[in-house]
Design a protein around this motif. Structure first.
Motif, PDB file in Angstrom:
ATOM      1  N   GLY A   1       0.797  -1.219   0.000  1.00 26.26           N
ATOM      2  CA  GLY A   1       0.000   0.000   0.000  1.00 26.26           C
ATOM      3  C   GLY A   1       0.832   1.273   0.000  1.00 26.26           C
ATOM      4  N   PRO A   2       1.776   1.453   0.957  1.00 27.08           N
ATOM      5  CA  PRO A   2       2.600   2.669   0.944  1.00 27.08           C
ATOM      6  C   PRO A   2       3.464   2.795  -0.305  1.00 27.08           C
ATOM      7  CG  PRO A   2       2.760   1.542   3.064  1.00 27.08           C
ATOM      8  CD  PRO A   2       2.040   0.616   2.139  1.00 27.08           C
ATOM      9  N   VAL A   3       3.936   1.644  -0.828  1.00 24.39           N
ATOM     10  CA  VAL A   3       4.777   1.680  -2.023  1.00 24.39           C
ATOM     11  C   VAL A   3       3.965   2.162  -3.228  1.00 24.39           C
ATOM     12  CG1 VAL A   3       6.182   0.287  -3.593  1.00 24.39           C
ATOM     13  CG2 VAL A   3       6.262  -0.148  -1.125  1.00 24.39           C
ATOM     14  N   VAL A   4       2.742   1.639  -3.377  1.00 25.02           N
ATOM     15  CA  VAL A   4       1.878   2.062  -4.478  1.00 25.02           C
ATOM     16  C   VAL A   4       1.483   3.530  -4.300  1.00 25.02           C
ATOM     17  CG1 VAL A   4      -0.408   1.734  -5.526  1.00 25.02           C
ATOM     18  CG2 VAL A   4       1.014  -0.240  -4.966  1.00 25.02           C
ATOM     19  N   ALA A   5       1.219   3.935  -3.046  1.00 21.05           N
ATOM     20  CA  ALA A   5       0.874   5.339  -2.798  1.00 21.05           C
ATOM     21  C   ALA A   5       2.027   6.263  -3.165  1.00 21.05           C
ATOM     22  CB  ALA A   5       0.492   5.532  -1.334  1.00 21.05           C
ATOM     23  N   ALA A   6       3.266   5.832  -2.868  1.00 25.54           N
ATOM     24  CA  ALA A   6       4.426   6.657  -3.190  1.00 25.54           C
ATOM     25  C   ALA A   6       4.653   6.743  -4.699  1.00 25.54           C
ATOM     26  CB  ALA A   6       5.674   6.088  -2.510  1.00 25.54           C
ATOM     27  N   GLY A   7       4.310   5.663  -5.431  1.00 25.35           N
ATOM     28  CA  GLY A   7       4.587   5.637  -6.864  1.00 25.35           C
ATOM     29  C   GLY A   7       3.458   6.131  -7.746  1.00 25.35           C
ATOM     30  N   HIS A   8       2.203   5.979  -7.285  1.00 28.56           N
ATOM     31  CA  HIS A   8       1.061   6.264  -8.158  1.00 28.56           C
ATOM     32  C   HIS A   8       0.100   7.316  -7.606  1.00 28.56           C
ATOM     33  CE1 HIS A   8       2.180   2.852 -10.710  1.00 28.56           C
ATOM     34  NE2 HIS A   8       2.376   2.163  -9.602  1.00 28.56           N
ATOM     35  N   TYR A   9       0.261   7.679  -6.333  1.00 26.45           N
ATOM     36  CA  TYR A   9      -0.605   8.708  -5.761  1.00 26.45           C
ATOM     37  C   TYR A   9       0.295   9.844  -5.253  1.00 26.45           C
ATOM     38  CZ  TYR A   9      -4.207   5.124  -6.248  1.00 26.45           C
ATOM     39  OH  TYR A   9      -5.058   4.182  -6.759  1.00 26.45           O
ATOM     40  N   SER A  10       0.010  10.431  -4.088  1.00 27.74           N
ATOM     41  CA  SER A  10       0.818  11.563  -3.634  1.00 27.74           C
ATOM     42  C   SER A  10       1.651  11.231  -2.405  1.00 27.74           C
ATOM     43  CB  SER A  10      -0.078  12.768  -3.337  1.00 27.74           C
ATOM     44  OG  SER A  10      -1.008  12.462  -2.308  1.00 27.74           O
ATOM     45  N   GLY A  11       2.008   9.960  -2.265  1.00 32.18           N
ATOM     46  CA  GLY A  11       2.897   9.559  -1.189  1.00 32.18           C
ATOM     47  C   GLY A  11       2.250   9.541   0.176  1.00 32.18           C
ATOM     48  N   ALA A  12       2.980  10.092   1.185  1.00 30.37           N
ATOM     49  CA  ALA A  12       2.548  10.001   2.579  1.00 30.37           C
ATOM     50  C   ALA A  12       1.190  10.653   2.802  1.00 30.37           C
ATOM     51  CB  ALA A  12       3.592  10.658   3.484  1.00 30.37           C
ATOM     52  N   ARG A  13       0.911  11.750   2.110  1.00 26.54           N
ATOM     53  CA  ARG A  13      -0.371  12.427   2.319  1.00 26.54           C
ATOM     54  C   ARG A  13      -1.537  11.542   1.882  1.00 26.54           C
ATOM     55  NH1 ARG A  13       0.290  18.032   3.207  1.00 26.54           N
ATOM     56  NH2 ARG A  13       2.434  18.743   2.850  1.00 26.54           N
ATOM     57  N   SER A  14      -1.447  10.982   0.694  1.00 24.33           N
ATOM     58  CA  SER A  14      -2.546  10.141   0.208  1.00 24.33           C
ATOM     59  C   SER A  14      -2.659   8.857   1.017  1.00 24.33           C
ATOM     60  CB  SER A  14      -2.366   9.829  -1.281  1.00 24.33           C
ATOM     61  OG  SER A  14      -1.185   9.094  -1.504  1.00 24.33           O
ATOM     62  N   TRP A  15      -1.517   8.290   1.405  1.00 21.64           N
ATOM     63  CA  TRP A  15      -1.579   7.063   2.200  1.00 21.64           C
ATOM     64  C   TRP A  15      -2.157   7.348   3.581  1.00 21.64           C
ATOM     65  CZ3 TRP A  15      -2.436   2.463   1.250  1.00 21.64           C
ATOM     66  CH2 TRP A  15      -2.208   1.439   2.172  1.00 21.64           C
ATOM     67  N   GLY A  16      -1.872   8.516   4.141  1.00 22.84           N
ATOM     68  CA  GLY A  16      -2.503   8.903   5.396  1.00 22.84           C
ATOM     69  C   GLY A  16      -4.011   9.011   5.265  1.00 22.84           C
ATOM     70  N   LEU A  17      -4.481   9.516   4.134  1.00 24.48           N
ATOM     71  CA  LEU A  17      -5.929   9.593   3.896  1.00 24.48           C
ATOM     72  C   LEU A  17      -6.545   8.200   3.799  1.00 24.48           C
ATOM     73  CD1 LEU A  17      -6.089  12.501   1.288  1.00 24.48           C
ATOM     74  CD2 LEU A  17      -6.895  12.560   3.653  1.00 24.48           C
ATOM     75  N   VAL A  18      -5.856   7.291   3.132  1.00 21.37           N
ATOM     76  CA  VAL A  18      -6.368   5.916   3.015  1.00 21.37           C
ATOM     77  C   VAL A  18      -6.453   5.276   4.398  1.00 21.37           C
ATOM     78  CG1 VAL A  18      -5.906   3.609   2.095  1.00 21.37           C
ATOM     79  CG2 VAL A  18      -5.526   5.615   0.656  1.00 21.37           C
ATOM     80  N   GLN A  19      -5.395   5.438   5.195  1.00 20.26           N
ATOM     81  CA  GLN A  19      -5.409   4.888   6.554  1.00 20.26           C
ATOM     82  C   GLN A  19      -6.527   5.530   7.386  1.00 20.26           C
ATOM     83  OE1 GLN A  19      -3.637   2.443   7.821  1.00 20.26           O
ATOM     84  NE2 GLN A  19      -1.545   2.425   7.075  1.00 20.26           N
ATOM     85  N   GLY A  20      -6.722   6.840   7.207  1.00 24.13           N
ATOM     86  CA  GLY A  20      -7.787   7.514   7.929  1.00 24.13           C
ATOM     87  C   GLY A  20      -9.170   7.040   7.512  1.00 24.13           C
ATOM     88  N   ALA A  21      -9.356   6.791   6.205  1.00 26.55           N
ATOM     89  CA  ALA A  21     -10.635   6.277   5.715  1.00 26.55           C
ATOM     90  C   ALA A  21     -10.917   4.895   6.286  1.00 26.55           C
ATOM     91  CB  ALA A  21     -10.623   6.232   4.186  1.00 26.55           C
ATOM     92  N   PHE A  22      -9.882   4.074   6.352  1.00 27.52           N
ATOM     93  CA  PHE A  22     -10.029   2.739   6.936  1.00 27.52           C
ATOM     94  C   PHE A  22     -10.422   2.845   8.409  1.00 27.52           C
ATOM     95  CE2 PHE A  22      -7.996  -1.026   8.971  1.00 27.52           C
ATOM     96  CZ  PHE A  22      -8.796  -2.001   8.404  1.00 27.52           C
TER      97      PHE A  22
END
Length: 406
Positions: free
Chosen positions: A247-268
């Protein structure tokens, strides 16, 4: 689905028990740090030059001691004061996370040193998880245990909604050391709260080895327990390998990195909170069947990331997965507390915990290797498929429909 409505079991009844209130507060305090830790840990590894392989090693190292020592923790939880075990376990976790925060802050962190700190945290989990599993049954009446399990998770899940988002912002602005430092302080505060819990130790006359053998016999004799655990072996490994590793690797490569991955974790986490709210109102009769079925929702964010859907769809999938997982956890804990005697809960919980975790290191390492041969998104789709297959097979077990509310 048949539902039980019991006016004699008000939703806030467990909060009238002082020991439960203290336990719930300690759990909430430690969660404020733990909610920030996954994002911070992932980007601590990435920040020192590591990728999927390095993160896989770190996560696998964290899981190994939990698997190795959980059975010992289960036996001790049925022999010693559970509050004392929880105090020492939280103190160990605070130490491990404090050392990790210092290493990251001083730029001395390496994959090996991060993994070593994770090893210490894993030992702490091995002893605290079985002890915590028996606390509710020890201090709360049987008719109030589903409410107690839900109330434990309600404020903790509320914290998890903002925790990953805040952690993503902190990591992006100031680096992961700040979030890791707070995690260490939260464990220390929880340890001090648990020091005042003072639960009595069970009275035992047999040896620890005899207790372990008796626990294994009890585990094997309950078909519903070992088949659920076997299914969990696949589901948990596939979920963690896909979500926490890739998940973090895909977020870093295809989304906006830590910010987007934080949003995904928050949504979960928001989904977990919503699932807790459901559990406070809905009292399903078929506890185990509900636990199995709702756990399948974990495939949704894996599939959404694997298919390369836009971030809003990934966030929706994460919310639905969180709702399902929290219902699973509350229903499963309630079923375990109602169908396993209190003096066996530590060992049954530990056998279940070992079974569900035993494939995690292999899953991390296999996923990291597969990510070198295949695209990250392809591996995510394989993980999603594994969750679905394991769930369907577990639903074919007849005993699943016999473990109901009593």
């Amino acid at each position: 689905m048949k539902t039980s409505v019991e006016p004699s079991a008000p939703r806030l009844a467990p909060l009238r028990v002082p020991a439960f209130r203290r336990f719930a507060l300690a759990n909430l305090v430690s969660t404020t740090g733990s909610a920030m830790a996954p994002v911070a840990l992932a980007y601590a590894v990435i920040g020192q030059g590591g990728g999927a392989g390095s993160l896989g090693v770190v996560l696998a190292t964290n899981s190994v001691p939990t698997i190795v020592f959980t059975l010992v923790g289960g036996v001790l939880a049925d022999r010693l004061s559970r509050s004392r075990i929880l105090f020492l376990g939280n103190l160990l976790a605070a130490t491990a996370q404090g050392v990790l925060a210092a290493l990251v802050a001083t730029h001395h962190a390496t994959t090996a040193s991060i993994a070593a700190c994770g090893f210490g945290s894993g030992i702490a989990v091995a002893f605290t998880a079985p002890a915590a599993a028996g606390v509710v049954a020890q201090v709360v009446a049987a008719e109030h245990r589903q409410q107690a399990n839900a109330l434990l998770r309600l404020p903790a899940n509320a914290v998890k909604v903002l925790g990953p988002v805040v952690s993503g912002v902190i990591v992006a602005i100031g680096g992961p050391a700040w979030a890791l430092s707070w995690d260490a302080l939260s464990f220390l505060a929880a340890a001090l709260l648990l020091l005042g819990l003072r639960l009595s130790a069970p009275v035992t006359t047999s040896s620890a080895l005899a207790d372990l053998r008796a626990g294994w016999s009890g585990f094997r004799s309950r078909t519903w327990l070992w088949t659920y655990t076997a299914s969990g072996t696949v589901v948990v490994a596939a979920w963690l390998a896909g979500f926490q590793l890739l998940g973090p690797v895909v977020a870093a490569g295809h989304y906006s990195g830590a910010r987007s991955w934080g949003l995904v974790q928050g949504a979960f986490a928001f989904g977990l909170l919503a699932g807790t709210a459901v559990c406070l109102r809905w009292r399903p009769y078929r506890l185990l069947a509900v636990a199995v079925l709702t756990g399948a929702g974990l495939c949704l964010p894996l599939a959404a990331l694997g298919l390369g859907l836009d971030l809003p769809w990934v966030l929706l999938a994460a919310v639905l997965a969180g709702i399902g997982l929290d219902i699973t956890i509350v229903a499963w804990n309630t079923a375990l507390q109602l169908h396993v005697p209190q003096e066996e809960l530590g060992r049954m919980s530990s056998f279940n915990g070992v079974g569900e975790r035993i494939a995690i290191p292999l899953g991390y390492l296999a996923t990291a290797l597969a990510a070198h041969a295949w695209a990250d998104r392809t591996v995510l789709l394989v993980c999603a498929g594994a969750v679905v297959v394991a769930t369907v097979l577990n639903l074919c077990v007849r005993d699943v429909y016999r473990v109901n509310r009593v």
